[in-house]
Structures are given as structure tokens and as C-alpha cells.
Write a protein that holds these residues in place. Structure first.
Motif, PDB file in Angstrom:
ATOM      1  N   SER A  98     -14.873  17.031   7.078  1.00 13.31           N
ATOM      2  CA  SER A  98     -14.833  17.556   6.565  1.00 13.31           C
ATOM      3  C   SER A  98     -14.762  18.448   4.879  1.00 13.31           C
ATOM      4  CB  SER A  98     -14.392  19.103   7.290  1.00 13.31           C
ATOM      5  OG  SER A  98     -13.148  19.269   7.198  1.00 13.31           O
ATOM      6  N   GLY A  99     -14.415  17.104   4.692  1.00 17.25           N
ATOM      7  CA  GLY A  99     -14.867  17.737   3.013  1.00 17.25           C
ATOM      8  C   GLY A  99     -13.462  18.216   2.330  1.00 17.25           C
ATOM      9  N   VAL A 100     -12.086  17.736   3.441  1.00 15.41           N
ATOM     10  CA  VAL A 100     -10.561  17.875   3.167  1.00 15.41           C
ATOM     11  C   VAL A 100     -10.716  17.806   1.784  1.00 15.41           C
ATOM     12  CG1 VAL A 100      -8.472  18.440   3.699  1.00 15.41           C
ATOM     13  CG2 VAL A 100     -10.238  19.307   5.622  1.00 15.41           C
ATOM     14  N   LYS A 101      -9.503  17.926   0.753  1.00 17.52           N
ATOM     15  CA  LYS A 101      -8.533  17.693  -0.190  1.00 17.52           C
ATOM     16  C   LYS A 101      -8.230  16.420  -0.690  1.00 17.52           C
ATOM     17  CE  LYS A 101      -6.949  18.184  -5.204  1.00 17.52           C
ATOM     18  NZ  LYS A 101      -6.830  19.615  -6.092  1.00 17.52           N
ATOM     19  N   GLY A 102      -8.456  14.997  -0.630  1.00 18.10           N
ATOM     20  CA  GLY A 102      -7.324  13.905   0.185  1.00 18.10           C
ATOM     21  C   GLY A 102      -7.174  13.427   1.503  1.00 18.10           C
ATOM     22  N   GLN A 103      -8.976  14.026   1.267  1.00 17.17           N
ATOM     23  CA  GLN A 103      -8.991  12.846   2.663  1.00 17.17           C
ATOM     24  C   GLN A 103      -8.382  11.245   2.967  1.00 17.17           C
ATOM     25  OE1 GLN A 103     -12.916  14.528   4.335  1.00 17.17           O
ATOM     26  NE2 GLN A 103     -14.076  13.221   2.957  1.00 17.17           N
ATOM     27  N   ASN A 104      -8.922  10.871   2.324  1.00 21.37           N
ATOM     28  CA  ASN A 104      -8.990   9.153   1.645  1.00 21.37           C
ATOM     29  C   ASN A 104      -7.718   8.525   2.088  1.00 21.37           C
ATOM     30  OD1 ASN A 104     -11.579   8.901   1.609  1.00 21.37           O
ATOM     31  ND2 ASN A 104     -11.886   8.709   0.039  1.00 21.37           N
ATOM     32  N   PHE A 105      -6.205   9.802   1.628  1.00 24.69           N
ATOM     33  CA  PHE A 105      -5.124   9.311   1.638  1.00 24.69           C
ATOM     34  C   PHE A 105      -5.055   9.411   2.761  1.00 24.69           C
ATOM     35  CE2 PHE A 105      -0.694  11.196   1.068  1.00 24.69           C
ATOM     36  CZ  PHE A 105      -0.056  10.378   1.002  1.00 24.69           C
ATOM     37  N   LEU A 106      -5.143  11.155   3.248  1.00 24.45           N
ATOM     38  CA  LEU A 106      -4.636  11.176   4.815  1.00 24.45           C
ATOM     39  C   LEU A 106      -4.988  10.385   5.723  1.00 24.45           C
ATOM     40  CD1 LEU A 106      -5.091  15.545   4.492  1.00 24.45           C
ATOM     41  CD2 LEU A 106      -3.568  13.749   4.378  1.00 24.45           C
ATOM     42  N   ARG A 107      -6.862   9.795   5.420  1.00 23.32           N
ATOM     43  CA  ARG A 107      -6.374   8.371   6.556  1.00 23.32           C
ATOM     44  C   ARG A 107      -5.639   7.716   6.626  1.00 23.32           C
ATOM     45  NH1 ARG A 107     -12.837   8.787   5.142  1.00 23.32           N
ATOM     46  NH2 ARG A 107     -13.610  10.698   5.306  1.00 23.32           N
ATOM     47  N   SER A 108      -5.406   6.727   5.676  1.00 22.87           N
ATOM     48  CA  SER A 108      -4.495   5.936   5.426  1.00 22.87           C
ATOM     49  C   SER A 108      -2.749   6.420   6.242  1.00 22.87           C
ATOM     50  CB  SER A 108      -4.095   5.285   3.994  1.00 22.87           C
ATOM     51  OG  SER A 108      -5.376   4.977   3.306  1.00 22.87           O
ATOM     52  N   ALA A 109      -3.150   7.445   5.287  1.00 15.14           N
ATOM     53  CA  ALA A 109      -1.180   8.078   6.205  1.00 15.14           C
ATOM     54  C   ALA A 109      -1.177   7.703   7.578  1.00 15.14           C
ATOM     55  CB  ALA A 109      -0.934   9.335   5.562  1.00 15.14           C
ATOM     56  N   PHE A 110      -2.017   8.670   8.276  1.00 18.13           N
ATOM     57  CA  PHE A 110      -2.212   8.865   9.762  1.00 18.13           C
ATOM     58  C   PHE A 110      -1.874   7.345  10.739  1.00 18.13           C
ATOM     59  CE2 PHE A 110      -3.249  13.365   9.119  1.00 18.13           C
ATOM     60  CZ  PHE A 110      -2.370  13.744   9.355  1.00 18.13           C
ATOM     61  N   PHE A 111      -3.428   6.650   9.656  1.00 15.01           N
ATOM     62  CA  PHE A 111      -3.624   5.427  10.654  1.00 15.01           C
ATOM     63  C   PHE A 111      -1.527   4.358  10.339  1.00 15.01           C
ATOM     64  CE2 PHE A 111      -4.474   0.895   9.961  1.00 15.01           C
ATOM     65  CZ  PHE A 111      -5.398   0.609  11.367  1.00 15.01           C
ATOM     66  N   THR A 112      -1.400   4.403   9.008  1.00 12.87           N
ATOM     67  CA  THR A 112       0.340   3.687   9.374  1.00 12.87           C
ATOM     68  C   THR A 112       0.982   3.905  10.138  1.00 12.87           C
ATOM     69  OG1 THR A 112       0.207   4.205   6.803  1.00 12.87           O
ATOM     70  CG2 THR A 112       1.940   3.185   7.711  1.00 12.87           C
ATOM     71  N   PRO A 113       1.233   4.352  10.973  1.00 11.56           N
ATOM     72  CA  PRO A 113       2.326   3.967  12.153  1.00 11.56           C
ATOM     73  C   PRO A 113       1.749   2.756  13.482  1.00 11.56           C
ATOM     74  CG  PRO A 113       1.721   7.156  11.874  1.00 11.56           C
ATOM     75  CD  PRO A 113       0.933   6.122  10.869  1.00 11.56           C
ATOM     76  N   ASN A 114       0.343   3.095  13.160  1.00  9.33           N
ATOM     77  CA  ASN A 114      -0.349   1.784  13.709  1.00  9.33           C
ATOM     78  C   ASN A 114       0.205   0.403  13.732  1.00  9.33           C
ATOM     79  OD1 ASN A 114      -2.486   1.043  16.628  1.00  9.33           O
ATOM     80  ND2 ASN A 114      -2.598  -0.182  14.878  1.00  9.33           N
ATOM     81  N   LEU A 115       0.377   0.101  12.241  1.00 12.95           N
ATOM     82  CA  LEU A 115       0.996  -0.651  12.168  1.00 12.95           C
ATOM     83  C   LEU A 115       1.711  -1.453  11.826  1.00 12.95           C
ATOM     84  CD1 LEU A 115      -0.707  -0.861   8.263  1.00 12.95           C
ATOM     85  CD2 LEU A 115      -1.677  -1.510  10.233  1.00 12.95           C
ATOM     86  N   ILE A 116       3.102  -0.350  12.099  1.00 11.70           N
ATOM     87  CA  ILE A 116       4.703  -1.068  13.263  1.00 11.70           C
ATOM     88  C   ILE A 116       4.502  -1.398  14.027  1.00 11.70           C
ATOM     89  CG2 ILE A 116       6.422  -0.182  12.751  1.00 11.70           C
ATOM     90  CD1 ILE A 116       5.386   2.501  10.911  1.00 11.70           C
ATOM     91  N   GLY A 117       4.939  -2.148  14.684  1.00  7.40           N
ATOM     92  CA  GLY A 117       5.355  -3.025  15.563  1.00  7.40           C
ATOM     93  C   GLY A 117       5.744  -2.099  16.733  1.00  7.40           C
ATOM     94  N   GLY A 118       5.946  -2.325  18.162  1.00  8.38           N
ATOM     95  CA  GLY A 118       6.247  -1.584  19.037  1.00  8.38           C
ATOM     96  C   GLY A 118       8.153  -1.754  19.296  1.00  8.38           C
ATOM     97  N   ILE A 119       8.461  -3.009  19.275  1.00 13.81           N
ATOM     98  CA  ILE A 119      10.461  -2.914  18.599  1.00 13.81           C
ATOM     99  C   ILE A 119      10.266  -2.014  17.680  1.00 13.81           C
ATOM    100  CG2 ILE A 119      12.423  -4.837  18.283  1.00 13.81           C
ATOM    101  CD1 ILE A 119      10.665  -5.219  21.553  1.00 13.81           C
ATOM    102  N   VAL A 120       9.724  -1.850  16.561  1.00 17.91           N
ATOM    103  CA  VAL A 120      10.519  -1.159  15.234  1.00 17.91           C
ATOM    104  C   VAL A 120      10.532   0.090  15.445  1.00 17.91           C
ATOM    105  CG1 VAL A 120      10.239  -1.332  13.387  1.00 17.91           C
ATOM    106  CG2 VAL A 120      10.348  -3.135  13.586  1.00 17.91           C
ATOM    107  N   LEU A 121       9.438   0.519  16.387  1.00 18.10           N
ATOM    108  CA  LEU A 121       8.717   1.868  16.126  1.00 18.10           C
ATOM    109  C   LEU A 121       9.513   2.468  17.139  1.00 18.10           C
ATOM    110  CD1 LEU A 121       6.352   3.406  14.978  1.00 18.10           C
ATOM    111  CD2 LEU A 121       5.513   3.571  17.607  1.00 18.10           C
ATOM    112  N   GLY A 122       9.788   1.803  18.721  1.00 20.50           N
ATOM    113  CA  GLY A 122      10.838   2.176  19.154  1.00 20.50           C
ATOM    114  C   GLY A 122      12.874   2.228  18.263  1.00 20.50           C
ATOM    115  N   PHE A 123      13.137   2.114  18.139  1.00 25.07           N
ATOM    116  CA  PHE A 123      14.429   2.004  17.260  1.00 25.07           C
ATOM    117  C   PHE A 123      14.375   3.364  16.123  1.00 25.07           C
ATOM    118  CE2 PHE A 123      15.323  -3.112  18.150  1.00 25.07           C
ATOM    119  CZ  PHE A 123      15.506  -2.215  19.318  1.00 25.07           C
ATOM    120  N   ILE A 124      13.190   3.453  15.242  1.00 24.25           N
ATOM    121  CA  ILE A 124      12.888   4.208  14.696  1.00 24.25           C
ATOM    122  C   ILE A 124      12.837   5.356  15.366  1.00 24.25           C
ATOM    123  CG2 ILE A 124      11.304   5.752  13.012  1.00 24.25           C
ATOM    124  CD1 ILE A 124      10.361   3.174  12.111  1.00 24.25           C
ATOM    125  N   TRP A 125      12.479   5.247  16.303  1.00 26.95           N
ATOM    126  CA  TRP A 125      12.283   6.935  17.611  1.00 26.95           C
ATOM    127  C   TRP A 125      13.354   7.478  18.003  1.00 26.95           C
ATOM    128  CZ3 TRP A 125       8.994  10.775  16.895  1.00 26.95           C
ATOM    129  CH2 TRP A 125       8.062  11.019  16.184  1.00 26.95           C
TER     130      TRP A 125
END
Length: 291
Positions: A98-125
């Protein structure tokens, strides 16, 4: 001329298509049929002998109450997680197109958790639930006890992490869907006096059906097959309250050394997931045609 054309196509297939077809058969097709064969044996995963027991393993599957309890728990987990993942992903995609400022950066930021493996993700949480949130227990009593130690909260801990992990990935698909909507349709709707809700309901949502179909398929399949996150975050606990069906199948095959029965349970799980996913895709495609 026709013979040369066929010969050329054959060469192209052998160069580009055959390697992919070979590895697909070696990695997917052959193991599937070999696994189906093992469901009719009493193999323990170690011994060199495999005696046929025919349908005894399938009888064991239907008599295994623990398997069906874990299946029911997984169904509840899938329903809740899929709904929340797609709701959060859709809202994020709507905001970030919708034209939010910095939307390209935010897209990358929200996508990043998917790059973390489930095992590592579990220990982080684990650290988040056991240390970070419990540190707030003095001011917020709800966080005084860790989610992972409470059977009623551990399920929701799994859901929270799943939504955090997959929402960004599904968001990218929804973003592509939003960007594929013709601008002239939205402009025409605005000229005709349509409100934002009417435009979303009558134009945006129908044109987003292909994205819904893809995201629902992917999220259903991933949630049904969850194992690495289940293992590292809760290990099925406390008291077996988060023991999903994939973990039960693994334990049956490799820990209990009942590989034939474990394969039979895996095959039944495959049929359940395939039936649900195919039904969802067929119904979605019908809506897509209507749209």
C-alpha cells in the motif's frame, strides 16, 4: 525433417530433462515404493531379514490409540496454525503493497524467519519462553511460568513459533498476488464510488484466489509434517501434550524399532495429508474459475 526434429528433441531431453527425472525417481519415487513394500513386513530397521506380515501393520495402525491421539492433536494444530499464518501473511502483504515507507526492507525482515532451520528456531524460542518472557513475570503474572512447562500453553507456544516462521514466506506469495491485480480495475472501482471494503471484497479477494490456493496448500503440508520444531522446542512435552503425529511416526520406526509399523503409519499420514491438500486445491481451483 521430422526424424531430425524428434532426434533433436530427444537429445535436448537427455541433456536437460533426464538428469532431473533420474534424481526425482531415485530420491522420491523409488523410496516411496520401497517404503510401501516395507509396510507389509516386520522389519525392525536393522536386521537383514524381512518377513511378510501382509496387513498386520495396518491393523496395528488402526489399533494404536497413541497414533490417533497425535493425529487429532496435529489436526487441531494445523487448523489453528494455517488460519493464523495466512491471516497474518495476508494482512502484512496488504500493508506492504500500500506504499508504506520502507516496505521493501520490511518484506525482507518478515521473510527472514523462514530462512532459519526448525532446530535452531526451536532453541531460540526456548530461550524466549524460558528466560525472556518469564523475566516479565514480576510485572505480568501471565508470564510467571514458562509456556513450555504448562501443557495448556505449550500447544500455543508451538502455534506462535509456527506463525512467526511461516507468515513471512506466505506474505511474499500474497505480495505477488496483490502486485498482479490490474491497476485499472482498482481505478475503475474508485471512479464508480466503491468503498475500500467493497473493492477488497468484490475485486481484490476474487483475484487473490490463486494466491490463497498456493498458500493454503503449502501451509497445510508444512504444518502436518512438522517435526524439527516439535523436537527442539518441546520434544513432545510436557507430558506428551505436544507430541505431533510426525514425531510419533519417527519414534515408532526408529526408537521402538518397529519400522514396518512406522512405515504403515507414515503411509496413512501421507494419505490423510494428500486427501486434505487435493480437496483444498480442487475447491480452490473452482473458486478461481468462478472468479
Amino acid at each position: 525433417m521430422g526424424e531430425k526434429t524428434r532426434l533433436g528433441k530427444t537429445k535436448l531431453f537427455l541433456i536437460f530433462g533426464f538428469p532431473a527425472l533420474f534424481f526425482f525417481c531415485a530420491v522420491v519415487v523409488v523410496p516411496v515404493f520401497y517404503g510401501l513394500y516395507l509396510t507389509f513386513t516386520n522389519w525392525d530397521g536393522i536386521s537383514s531379514t524381512k518377513d511378510f506380515v501382509w496387513f498386520d501393520n495396518y491393523v496395528t495402525v488402526f489399533q494404536d490409540t497413541a497414533f490417533w491421539d497425535s493425529m487429532w492433536l496435529t489436526l487441531k494444530y494445523v487448523v489453528v496454525s494455517v488460519l493464523l499464518v495466512n491471516l497474518v501473511a495476508f494482512v502484512l502483504a496488504y500493508l506492504l503493497t500500500s506504499g508504506v515507507k520502507g516496505q521493501n526492507f520490511l518484506r525482507s525482515a518478515f521473510f527472514t524467519p523462514n530462512l532459519i532451520g526448525g532446530i535452531v528456531l526451536g532453541f531460540i524460542w526456548q530461550f524466549v519462553f524460558n528466560r525472556a518472557l518469564t523475566a516479565l513475570g514480576g510485572t505480568i503474572p501471565f508470564f510467571s511460568n514458562t509456556f513450555l512447562g504448562d501443557p495448556s500453553k505449550a500447544f500455543w507456544a508451538m502455534v506462535i513459533v509456527t506463525v512467526w516462521q511461516y507468515s513471512g514466506y506466505m506474505m511474499i506469495i500474497y505480495v505477488a498476488g496483490f502486485m498482479g491485480i490490474p491497476g485499472d480495475l482498482l481505478e475503475a472501482a474508485s471512479i464508480d464510488g466503491c468503498t475500500a471494503w467493497q473493492t477488497t471484497r468484490r475485486i481484490v479477494l476474487p483475484l487473490m484466489v490463486p494466491s490463497f490456493v498456493i498458500c493454503l496448500f503449502l501451509s497445510i503440508q508444512r504444518c502436518f509434517m512438522v517435526y524439527d520444531l516439535n523436537l527442539s522446542l518441546t520434544d513432545g512435552g510436557p507430558y506428551g501434550s505436544t507430541r505431533m503425529v510426525a514425531m510419533h511416526v519417527y519414534d515408532m520406526a526408529f526408537l521402538s524399532r518397529e519400522y514396518g509399523a512406522g512405515q504403515a503409519e507414515a503411509f496413512v499420514l501421507f494419505l490423510v495429508v494428500a486427501a486434505i491438500c487435493i480437496t483444498q486445491v480442487v475447491l480452490g481451483k473452482r473458486k478461481e474459475v468462478e472468479a
